[in-house]
Design an enzyme around this catalytic site. Structure first.
Site, PDB file in Angstrom:
ATOM      1  N   ASP A   8       0.870  -1.171   0.000  1.00 27.51           N
ATOM      2  CA  ASP A   8       0.000   0.000   0.000  1.00 27.51           C
ATOM      3  C   ASP A   8       0.914   1.231   0.000  1.00 27.51           C
ATOM      4  O   ASP A   8       2.144   1.117  -0.163  1.00 27.51           O
ATOM      5  CB  ASP A   8      -0.994  -0.046   1.175  1.00 27.51           C
ATOM      6  CG  ASP A   8      -0.345   0.232   2.531  1.00 27.51           C
ATOM      7  OD1 ASP A   8       0.905   0.327   2.605  1.00 27.51           O
ATOM      8  OD2 ASP A   8      -1.089   0.346   3.530  1.00 27.51           O
ATOM      9  N   CYS A  66       3.387  -2.886   4.017  1.00 31.29           N
ATOM     10  CA  CYS A  66       2.491  -1.784   4.345  1.00 31.29           C
ATOM     11  C   CYS A  66       3.189  -0.998   5.448  1.00 31.29           C
ATOM     12  O   CYS A  66       4.403  -1.163   5.650  1.00 31.29           O
ATOM     13  CB  CYS A  66       1.090  -2.261   4.724  1.00 31.29           C
ATOM     14  SG  CYS A  66       0.951  -3.210   6.247  1.00 31.29           S
ATOM     15  N   THR A  68       3.049  -1.049   8.792  1.00 31.21           N
ATOM     16  CA  THR A  68       3.598  -1.934   9.827  1.00 31.21           C
ATOM     17  C   THR A  68       3.942  -3.320   9.297  1.00 31.21           C
ATOM     18  O   THR A  68       4.658  -4.068   9.968  1.00 31.21           O
ATOM     19  CB  THR A  68       2.561  -2.141  10.942  1.00 31.21           C
ATOM     20  OG1 THR A  68       1.377  -2.692  10.347  1.00 31.21           O
ATOM     21  CG2 THR A  68       2.234  -0.840  11.648  1.00 31.21           C
ATOM     22  N   HIS A  99      11.351 -23.066   9.349  1.00 29.31           N
ATOM     23  CA  HIS A  99      10.280 -23.818  10.013  1.00 29.31           C
ATOM     24  C   HIS A  99       8.906 -23.650   9.372  1.00 29.31           C
ATOM     25  O   HIS A  99       8.117 -24.591   9.360  1.00 29.31           O
ATOM     26  CB  HIS A  99      10.180 -23.403  11.494  1.00 29.31           C
ATOM     27  CG  HIS A  99      11.301 -23.952  12.321  1.00 29.31           C
ATOM     28  ND1 HIS A  99      11.337 -23.840  13.693  1.00 29.31           N
ATOM     29  CD2 HIS A  99      12.440 -24.616  11.972  1.00 29.31           C
ATOM     30  CE1 HIS A  99      12.442 -24.424  14.165  1.00 29.31           C
ATOM     31  NE2 HIS A  99      13.137 -24.888  13.131  1.00 29.31           N
ATOM     32  N   HIS A 134       8.451 -30.159  10.416  1.00 26.40           N
ATOM     33  CA  HIS A 134       7.896 -28.850  10.040  1.00 26.40           C
ATOM     34  C   HIS A 134       6.940 -28.967   8.857  1.00 26.40           C
ATOM     35  O   HIS A 134       5.997 -28.202   8.748  1.00 26.40           O
ATOM     36  CB  HIS A 134       9.030 -27.862   9.761  1.00 26.40           C
ATOM     37  CG  HIS A 134       9.923 -27.687  10.946  1.00 26.40           C
ATOM     38  ND1 HIS A 134       9.470 -27.127  12.114  1.00 26.40           N
ATOM     39  CD2 HIS A 134      11.197 -28.057  11.164  1.00 26.40           C
ATOM     40  CE1 HIS A 134      10.442 -27.139  13.011  1.00 26.40           C
ATOM     41  NE2 HIS A 134      11.509 -27.703  12.457  1.00 26.40           N
TER      42      HIS A 134
END
Ligand code: RB5
Length: 145
Positions: A8, A66, A68, A99, A134
């Site tokens: 964004d 974005c 954060t 993992h 995993h």
């Protein structure tokens, strides 16, 4: 290897820096937008777009940004088959490949400097998935609907 990129407005500058870095490293990139930091756009649209591009196999991996990294990672992770890891350091980046076999990396453009973000991208790209137990856990993730 083709790597899809999406952001964004809050992640635009970081997306551009990551794109340049990936191309310098010899990767092919697919830029899904947005194309400016000046115009406010909705991160769910870009997270979903990158998620669908990776989940369909059109791109091998994706990077989403974005402000954060949180919102766009949430959007990408709604797409079945996507394992998007939001990372703020190289340890997280290494582990989310080792993992979780993250097929999309999420970064926060208002959280990380470019100098902090690029080693995170490299750590994620340069680490191999461990498989074994995993893989079983990833299969469990895929079973959650
Ligand atoms: C946009 O202002 C901001 O909310 C967005 O970039 C992101 O940080 C959301 O999680």
């Amino acid at each position: 290897m083709l790597i899809a990129l999406a952001s964004d407005h809050g992640g635009f500058d970081l997306k551009e820096a990551v794109k340049k870095h990936l191309e310098k490293r010899g990767f092919e990139t697919l830029d899904l937008g947005t194309d400016s930091a000046a115009v406010s756009v909705d991160y769910p649209k870009y997270g979903e777009l990158c998620g669908r591009t990776v989940a369909s196999g059109e791109a091998d991996l994706g990077v989403v940004c974005c402000g954060t990294g949180i919102g766009i990672s949430m959007a990408a992770n709604k797409v079945p088959g996507v394992r998007c890891g939001l990372c703020t350091d190289t340890y997280m980046a290494t582990m989310t490949k080792r993992h979780n076999n993250a097929n999309i990396l999420a970064l926060g453009g208002r959280v990380l400097t470019v100098d902090e973000a690029l080693p995170i991208v490299d750590a994620w790209l340069d680490t191999e998935f461990e498989g074994g137990r995993h893989q079983r856990r990833i299969d469990m993730l895929d079973d959650i609907r």
